[in-house]
Design a protein around this motif. Structure first.
Motif, PDB file in Angstrom:
ATOM      1  N   MET B   1      78.013 -27.843 -10.420  1.00 43.90           N
ATOM      2  CA  MET B   1      78.048 -26.485 -10.974  1.00 43.90           C
ATOM      3  C   MET B   1      77.591 -25.466  -9.918  1.00 43.90           C
ATOM      4  O   MET B   1      76.550 -25.618  -9.320  1.00 43.90           O
ATOM      5  CB  MET B   1      77.109 -26.407 -12.189  1.00 43.90           C
ATOM      6  CG  MET B   1      77.802 -26.238 -13.533  1.00 43.90           C
ATOM      7  SD  MET B   1      78.668 -24.697 -13.756  1.00 43.90           S
ATOM      8  CE  MET B   1      77.337 -23.549 -14.089  1.00 43.90           C
ATOM      9  N   ILE B   2      78.420 -24.474  -9.738  1.00 41.03           N
ATOM     10  CA  ILE B   2      78.012 -23.415  -8.808  1.00 41.03           C
ATOM     11  C   ILE B   2      77.240 -22.365  -9.601  1.00 41.03           C
ATOM     12  O   ILE B   2      77.721 -21.858 -10.616  1.00 41.03           O
ATOM     13  CB  ILE B   2      79.248 -22.774  -8.148  1.00 41.03           C
ATOM     14  CG1 ILE B   2      79.974 -23.820  -7.321  1.00 41.03           C
ATOM     15  CG2 ILE B   2      78.839 -21.611  -7.279  1.00 41.03           C
ATOM     16  CD1 ILE B   2      81.323 -23.372  -6.839  1.00 41.03           C
ATOM     17  N   LYS B   3      76.040 -22.109  -9.146  1.00 37.17           N
ATOM     18  CA  LYS B   3      75.229 -21.118  -9.869  1.00 37.17           C
ATOM     19  C   LYS B   3      75.698 -19.720  -9.517  1.00 37.17           C
ATOM     20  O   LYS B   3      76.264 -19.463  -8.467  1.00 37.17           O
ATOM     21  CB  LYS B   3      73.762 -21.296  -9.496  1.00 37.17           C
ATOM     22  CG  LYS B   3      73.177 -22.546 -10.110  1.00 37.17           C
ATOM     23  CD  LYS B   3      71.665 -22.574  -9.922  1.00 37.17           C
ATOM     24  CE  LYS B   3      71.181 -23.989  -9.795  1.00 37.17           C
ATOM     25  NZ  LYS B   3      70.644 -24.320  -8.483  1.00 37.17           N
ATOM     26  N   LYS B   4      75.424 -18.804 -10.438  1.00 37.01           N
ATOM     27  CA  LYS B   4      75.893 -17.426 -10.269  1.00 37.01           C
ATOM     28  C   LYS B   4      75.313 -16.805  -8.993  1.00 37.01           C
ATOM     29  O   LYS B   4      76.015 -16.145  -8.240  1.00 37.01           O
ATOM     30  CB  LYS B   4      75.483 -16.601 -11.496  1.00 37.01           C
ATOM     31  CG  LYS B   4      76.142 -15.248 -11.541  1.00 37.01           C
ATOM     32  CD  LYS B   4      75.969 -14.586 -12.890  1.00 37.01           C
ATOM     33  CE  LYS B   4      76.483 -13.167 -12.871  1.00 37.01           C
ATOM     34  NZ  LYS B   4      75.517 -12.210 -12.343  1.00 37.01           N
ATOM     35  N   GLU B   8      77.305 -15.264  -5.874  1.00 45.36           N
ATOM     36  CA  GLU B   8      77.093 -13.892  -5.401  1.00 45.36           C
ATOM     37  C   GLU B   8      76.785 -13.897  -3.904  1.00 45.36           C
ATOM     38  O   GLU B   8      77.336 -13.111  -3.147  1.00 45.36           O
ATOM     39  CB  GLU B   8      75.919 -13.248  -6.159  1.00 45.36           C
ATOM     40  CG  GLU B   8      76.258 -12.826  -7.586  1.00 45.36           C
ATOM     41  CD  GLU B   8      77.292 -11.704  -7.626  1.00 45.36           C
ATOM     42  OE1 GLU B   8      77.226 -10.821  -6.741  1.00 45.36           O
ATOM     43  OE2 GLU B   8      78.164 -11.734  -8.515  1.00 45.36           O
ATOM     44  N   GLN B   9      75.902 -14.810  -3.491  1.00 53.16           N
ATOM     45  CA  GLN B   9      75.543 -14.900  -2.075  1.00 53.16           C
ATOM     46  C   GLN B   9      76.763 -15.237  -1.228  1.00 53.16           C
ATOM     47  O   GLN B   9      77.015 -14.616  -0.202  1.00 53.16           O
ATOM     48  CB  GLN B   9      74.475 -15.976  -1.861  1.00 53.16           C
ATOM     49  CG  GLN B   9      73.085 -15.507  -2.212  1.00 53.16           C
ATOM     50  CD  GLN B   9      72.041 -16.558  -1.903  1.00 53.16           C
ATOM     51  OE1 GLN B   9      72.356 -17.694  -1.568  1.00 53.16           O
ATOM     52  NE2 GLN B   9      70.791 -16.182  -2.027  1.00 53.16           N
ATOM     53  N   PHE B  10      77.523 -16.229  -1.724  1.00 49.42           N
ATOM     54  CA  PHE B  10      78.713 -16.633  -0.976  1.00 49.42           C
ATOM     55  C   PHE B  10      79.669 -15.451  -0.809  1.00 49.42           C
ATOM     56  O   PHE B  10      80.162 -15.191   0.281  1.00 49.42           O
ATOM     57  CB  PHE B  10      79.414 -17.791  -1.686  1.00 49.42           C
ATOM     58  CG  PHE B  10      80.765 -18.080  -1.128  1.00 49.42           C
ATOM     59  CD1 PHE B  10      80.895 -18.757   0.065  1.00 49.42           C
ATOM     60  CD2 PHE B  10      81.910 -17.622  -1.771  1.00 49.42           C
ATOM     61  CE1 PHE B  10      82.150 -19.005   0.606  1.00 49.42           C
ATOM     62  CE2 PHE B  10      83.156 -17.858  -1.233  1.00 49.42           C
ATOM     63  CZ  PHE B  10      83.278 -18.548  -0.044  1.00 49.42           C
ATOM     64  N   LYS B  11      79.900 -14.739  -1.896  1.00 50.38           N
ATOM     65  CA  LYS B  11      80.821 -13.594  -1.840  1.00 50.38           C
ATOM     66  C   LYS B  11      80.324 -12.544  -0.849  1.00 50.38           C
ATOM     67  O   LYS B  11      81.100 -11.993  -0.066  1.00 50.38           O
ATOM     68  CB  LYS B  11      80.967 -12.960  -3.230  1.00 50.38           C
ATOM     69  CG  LYS B  11      82.014 -13.645  -4.097  1.00 50.38           C
ATOM     70  CD  LYS B  11      82.460 -12.744  -5.236  1.00 50.38           C
ATOM     71  CE  LYS B  11      81.292 -12.317  -6.110  1.00 50.38           C
ATOM     72  NZ  LYS B  11      81.674 -11.637  -7.340  1.00 50.38           N
ATOM     73  N   THR B  12      79.013 -12.270  -0.900  1.00 52.38           N
ATOM     74  CA  THR B  12      78.440 -11.266   0.004  1.00 52.38           C
ATOM     75  C   THR B  12      78.611 -11.691   1.458  1.00 52.38           C
ATOM     76  O   THR B  12      79.039 -10.904   2.296  1.00 52.38           O
ATOM     77  CB  THR B  12      76.943 -11.082  -0.300  1.00 52.38           C
ATOM     78  OG1 THR B  12      76.781 -10.845  -1.692  1.00 52.38           O
ATOM     79  CG2 THR B  12      76.357  -9.930   0.476  1.00 52.38           C
ATOM     80  N   ILE B  13      78.285 -12.957   1.737  1.00 52.10           N
ATOM     81  CA  ILE B  13      78.391 -13.453   3.111  1.00 52.10           C
ATOM     82  C   ILE B  13      79.853 -13.468   3.551  1.00 52.10           C
ATOM     83  O   ILE B  13      80.191 -13.029   4.643  1.00 52.10           O
ATOM     84  CB  ILE B  13      77.778 -14.867   3.231  1.00 52.10           C
ATOM     85  CG1 ILE B  13      76.290 -14.800   2.942  1.00 52.10           C
ATOM     86  CG2 ILE B  13      78.024 -15.453   4.612  1.00 52.10           C
ATOM     87  CD1 ILE B  13      75.657 -16.127   2.643  1.00 52.10           C
TER      88      ILE B  13
END
Lengths: 311, 422
Positions: B1-4, B8-13
């Motif tokens: 499960m990918i936590k929210k 969010e961090q992945f998207k930002t990076i």
């Protein structure tokens, strides 16, 4: 909240870096983590941040296992640096976003901290155009941009000029007043003494001292007395006067013109003599006393005393 | 499960890395230069054609140049056969002149370029041709040979009493042949296979190395500790790799789009060149496999490059440290390049199942030959499994590597790192 480091051990290869390290820090107070170079300060901070795990022991927050990513943390690493060729504002917003702030809050906080540090005109400048000291301040802004509840600062004062050091001191004071947990390491004992309620002193990977500064100082013998008189006194006659009460005697020659006179004296009491007895003796003899107090050891002296022998 | 929070961090990076590359001046300039070059190359023939058709209508190949323009060829004929006249008739671009001087003088004259060449015939079916500098495209030798051969056959057959008409009819008869390829024509696919392989090689290397450099830069600028205290190392690695990959894909799609656009504008000029039209009438599945193998190859190597980058302390060491990885990739490239002419060879077939080479070798096989779908599926499955495994290992190395300064770790230490649990 109380952050507790409990019986932590850590080895790198065959080298044992931390041995049974325990200390704690609570909200609304600052803990000074002291120790000589290589004592293990940075290692314990990195373990708190979970960059790597301890071999044994635990990090607890209010008696529950502490996971840094579940809390709002500001960490100023010993290794300073960010993206040198990118604009400062965008980097800080990026870091704030990574720490979980919304884009709007990230922007607001970035501007707030740049203003607080007097660098609000540098928002669009590239990091490497700033002076070393200002880069250091940007680093601090990066650690605090998310208004963290727990603040861990590794050597925050190194590289700052006196004016910036005062600025940082005030920020740390504010953080403590705001009820944050603050842990910081420093070699500047005067700042530690001024900012911290408690210290933990690491020597060769073990905690040799962990208490409030007040208690630590109390634990040292208080038999060093400073006496100063309103008029200069003849050194020989004072020495003769206290002769049986003190182990050592030293005249401070400042403020007088003659070799054999002095205003103030430092004397170490004999074991069975109380301060009161000495003071009473002076008063009874009608000496006019300007100042009479116990000389406490400075933190620096305590540090050297406890950590000085360690190699 | 990918936590929210992770997402969010992945998207930002991801977007920070992606925008960082896209806005980078070098990236922009390179992309624009490539696009301009492609546009110029595709447009030039049309523009040249316009001028040509106006000014020089007569300059077509095959037109008889004036006598003074003819290349002079000296002939020493000891064969007893009359040949000069027939050569002059058959090869109108040359002027064959009989010479009686000795061979050394003639060689001298050829060297001084008084003659273009010297032809020495010792018997009816043997001759030597002396030229100063032989150019590979020069066909004079073959032309003279066929004239002499043809002439000899006619003369001999005439001596046998066959009529000239008969002879001409027999000698003119040719075989009509049609090659009907049921699979893929290597003639058509050769050029785009070549270009696409080159592209895959350069793109994966370029963007993979970008990942290595980017990780090493964060380490050497000492930004790493602050960064990973703000977000999880794993999110950094994946954000960076996907960000760079997407930037690469953006560039690829952009360049392809521009090429296709300019080809369409100049289509009438290019329709005369089947090699070029084959490149742009590339089947949709080739396009699909190009992008698929770019992505697969990129991910495999980006993970490795990322892990290597995390072990380097100084930016100067990046180039030497990634060299073994580059060589590994180069091996796959060389095997596929060498086998462009032999895409069914055993070596390519074997290499097309080895994950570090399959992005290029399987790709080559797919576009140049007919590969059974199950072979493609197995190759891709092995590749994907390897990518997942490499990603897992790379993430572990990265986590430890980014905080390691000083001397690079030994293999033994790395293995120990890999064995430790979270």
């Amino acid at each position: 909240m109380t952050l507790e480091v409990k019986n932590v051990y850590k080895s790198f290869g065959t080298k044992e870096v931390l041995k049974d390290v325990s200390f704690s820090a609570s909200s609304g107070s600052a803990l000074g983590l002291l120790g000589r170079n290589g004592a293990g300060k940075t290692t314990i901070m990195r373990i708190i941040m979970r960059f790597f795990n301890a071999d044994k022991g635990s990090i607890l927050l209010d008696n529950k296992t502490f996971y840094p990513e579940h809390h709002s943390i500001g960490y100023l690493p010993e290794e300073r640096g960010l993206y040198p060729k990118k604009p400062i504002g965008s980097q800080l917003i990026y870091l704030a976003r990574l720490k979980g702030l919304s884009t709007k809050d990230a922007k607001t906080n970035t501007v707030k901290w740049l203003e607080r540090l007097g660098l609000d005109d540098q928002f669009n400048k590239k990091l490497n155009t700033l002076s070393k000291g200002n880069q250091q301040k940007i680093q601090l802004a990066a650690s605090l941009v998310n208004d963290p509840d727990i603040v861990i600062l590794d050597e925050p004062f190194s590289g700052l000029d006196p004016v910036n050091a005062v600025l940082l001191k005030n920020i740390v004071k504010e953080l403590v007043e705001d009820g944050k947990i603050v842990i910081f390491s420093s070699h500047q004992m005067n700042y530690v003494e001024e900012l911290c309620d408690r210290i933990a002193l690491l020597t060769l990977g073990t905690i040799v001292l962990h208490d409030s500064i007040f208690n630590i100082k109390k634990s040292y013998p208080n038999d060093n007395i400073f006496v100063s008189f309103t008029k200069p006194q003849n050194v020989a006659s004072i020495k003769n006067f206290v002769g049986n009460y003190v182990m050592s005697f030293e005249a401070q020659k400042s403020g007088t013109n003659t070799e054999n006179e002095a205003f103030s004296f430092i004397m170490k009491l004999k074991d069975d003599i109380s301060k009161d007895a000495l003071l009473r003796m002076f008063v009874d003899a009608d000496y006019e006393i300007d100042d009479f107090h116990v000389i406490e050891p400075t933190l620096e002296e305590i540090f050297v005393d406890k950590a000085g022998d360690a190699i | 499960m990918i936590k929210k929070r992770d997402w969010e961090q992945f998207k930002t990076i991801f977007s920070y890395e992606y925008m960082g590359i896209i806005k980078n001046k070098v990236y922009l300039i390179t992309t624009i230069i490539i696009m301009v070059v492609v546009a110029v190359v595709l447009t030039t023939p049309t523009v040249v054609g316009m001028f040509k058709s106006d000014d020089e209508p007569g300059d077509e190949p095959g037109t008889d140049p004036g006598v003074t323009d003819k290349l002079r060829v000296a002939v020493i004929n000891n064969s007893g056969m009359q040949i000069e006249e027939i050569l002059n008739l058959s090869l109108p671009n040359y002027n064959f002149v009989s010479e009686n001087s000795n061979l050394d003088d003639l060689k001298d004259k050829v060297n001084k370029e008084e003659y273009y060449a010297a032809l020495v015939m010792s018997n009816p079916l043997e001759f030597d041709l002396y030229v100063k500098d032989y150019v590979i495209t020069n066909t004079l030798m073959q032309q003279i040979s066929s004239v002499i051969e043809y002439n000899y056959k006619i003369t001999e057959l005439q001596n046998q009493g066959v009529s000239l008409e008969e002879i001409q009819r027999i000698l003119a008869s040719t075989v009509k042949s049609n090659l009907i390829e049921l699979g893929k024509s290597s003639e058509q696919t050769f050029l785009y296979a070549y270009i696409l392989l080159m592209f895959l090689y350069i793109a994966v290397n370029l963007y993979g190395q970008l990942v290595a450099t980017s990780v090493a830069t964060e380490k050497s600028s000492r930004a790493m500790e602050l960064l990973i205290s703000s977000a999880k190392p794993l999110n950094f690695m994946f954000g960076k790799i996907l960000g760079s990959g997407t930037a690469g894909l953006t560039q690829l799609v952009g360049v392809m789009g521009v090429s296709f656009g300019f080809y369409k504008i100049n289509e009438s000029t290019w329709s005369k060149y089947p090699l070029v039209t084959s490149l742009f009438d590339m089947p949709a599945d080739v396009l699909f496999y190009t992008i698929l193998f770019f992505l697969l190859g990129y991910f495999l190597y980006a993970f490795i490059y990322g892990a290597v980058g995390s072990l380097v302390s100084r930016i100067e060491d990046v180039n030497t440290s990634i060299l073994p990885v580059t060589f590994l990739y180069m091996a796959g490239f060389l095997v596929s390049m060498v086998n462009l002419v032999n895409p069914k060879g055993l070596v390519v077939r074997i290499f097309s199942f080895i994950p570090f080479f399959s992005p290029m070798c399987m790709f080559l096989r797919i576009i140049m030959t007919s590969v059974p779908i199950w072979e493609i599926a197995i190759s891709i499955a092995i590749l994907v499994a390897t990518i997942i495994f490499t990603g897992y290992v790379a993430a572990k190395i990265y986590r430890v590597g980014v905080l390691m300064y000083g001397k690079p770790p030994k293999i033994k230490e790395l293995v120990k790192v890999l064995k430790t649990k979270e």
